[in-house]
Enzyme design. Structure first.
Site, mmCIF file in Angstrom:
data_model
loop_
_atom_site.group_PDB
_atom_site.id
_atom_site.type_symbol
_atom_site.label_atom_id
_atom_site.label_comp_id
_atom_site.label_asym_id
_atom_site.label_seq_id
_atom_site.Cartn_x
_atom_site.Cartn_y
_atom_site.Cartn_z
ATOM 1 N N CYS A 75 -2.828 8.327 4.298
ATOM 2 C CA CYS A 75 -2.759 7.860 2.907
ATOM 3 C C CYS A 75 -4.045 8.157 2.154
ATOM 4 O O CYS A 75 -4.030 8.313 0.932
ATOM 5 C CB CYS A 75 -2.426 6.376 2.849
ATOM 6 S SG CYS A 75 -3.529 5.341 3.811
ATOM 7 N N GLU A 121 0.876 -1.172 0.000
ATOM 8 C CA GLU A 121 0.000 0.000 0.000
ATOM 9 C C GLU A 121 0.909 1.216 0.000
ATOM 10 O O GLU A 121 1.529 1.534 1.001
ATOM 11 C CB GLU A 121 -0.923 -0.027 1.229
ATOM 12 C CG GLU A 121 -2.094 0.931 1.112
ATOM 13 C CD GLU A 121 -1.766 2.316 1.620
ATOM 14 O OE1 GLU A 121 -1.529 3.206 0.767
ATOM 15 O OE2 GLU A 121 -1.716 2.516 2.838
#
Length: 265
Positions: free
Chosen positions: A53, A19
């Site tokens: 994020c 990720e």
């Protein structure tokens, strides 16, 4: 880092779940509930001082409502309480390091040289009370086009605002970045919402309607596409990424039935 880790793991036939960040965007359509949109945008863009994020970094607003929305966002940014996160009142704390602040300052310098205009924020805060900490105001920037700095992820509270005329144009702007983690659209038009969620819409692993890019992913499959790395954490299927599967056939009889009735005896 993902490009370093991925080949090394693949070289030993291992598996990786990467990720790798996101340059998340929200589309605000003409039919949007602006009260709802303002709340979602500010929380997603300024929450955790832009250091998430799934932080909102690009805002794509229909031209007909852009001036109204920008005016309200600018007013909201001027009211954001900034301070020690251990106190109850502040909503925005510091950046994690002065290096992060330098990266933010560099991005703002670049975007201004490319025609961007700062509408709110950007001033250093609490320099006397906390001289070694990187307190700064979240920044709202109006841009006429999606330049190279806008297409990069700067891990800081910078929100770039641009306009569109058609939904196709908005989706093209939305998808025209290397990253593909989280996305959202504010609209009361069901057809627009369905298009955004379809294969013709957002190319992100997370696509939301009438909520920001962050805050709704808990319990759902979390992860993205393109330079975000792929793979999913959380959600009902995430456990498969951490497990090895095996196929087992157990014969409890004293005979062996071979395919096509073949007999070797």
């Amino acid at each position: 880092m993902g490009r370093e880790v991925g080949p090394r793991v693949a070289a030993r036939f291992g598996r990786s779940l990467l990720e790798l960040g996101g340059n998340n965007a929200t589309i605000v359509a003409p039919s949007a509930d602006l009260d709802l949109a303002i709340q979602g945008i500010v929380f997603a863009a300024a929450g955790t001082a832009g250091q998430r994020c799934t932080t909102l970094r690009r805002l794509i607003v229909h031209r007909d409502i852009a001036d109204t929305l920008i005016e309200r966002l600018t007013a909201a940014y001027h009211r954001l309480p900034i301070g020690d996160p251990f106190d109850e009142t502040p909503l925005v704390g510091p950046l994690i390091t002065t290096t992060a602040l330098d990266a933010m300052t560099g991005a703002l310098t670049r975007v201004q040289s490319q025609g961007g205009k700062i509408l709110a924020g950007g001033n250093r805060r609490l320099t006397e009370a906390a001289p070694s900490a990187a307190y700064t105001e979240p920044v709202l920037v109006r841009v006429d086009e999606q330049t190279d700095v806008v297409r990069e992820e700067t891990f800081a509270p910078i929100l770039y605002v641009m306009t569109y005329d058609t939904l196709d144009e908005a989706i093209a702007l939305h998808n025209d970045v290397p990253q593909g983690l989280s996305s959202s659209i504010f609209t009361r038009d069901q057809q627009e919402a369905e298009i955004f969620l379809s294969a013709a819409g957002s190319d992100c692993g997370i696509a939301n309607v009438n909520i920001g890019t962050s805050g709704a992913e808990i319990g759902g499959a979390f992860g993205g596409e393109k330079d975000t790395g792929g793979g999913r954490e959380s959600g009902s299927d995430a456990w498969k990424a951490y497990m090895r599967s095996a196929t087992n056939t157990i014969n409890y009889s004293t005979e062996l039935a071979l395919a096509q009735g073949v007999s070797f005896l």
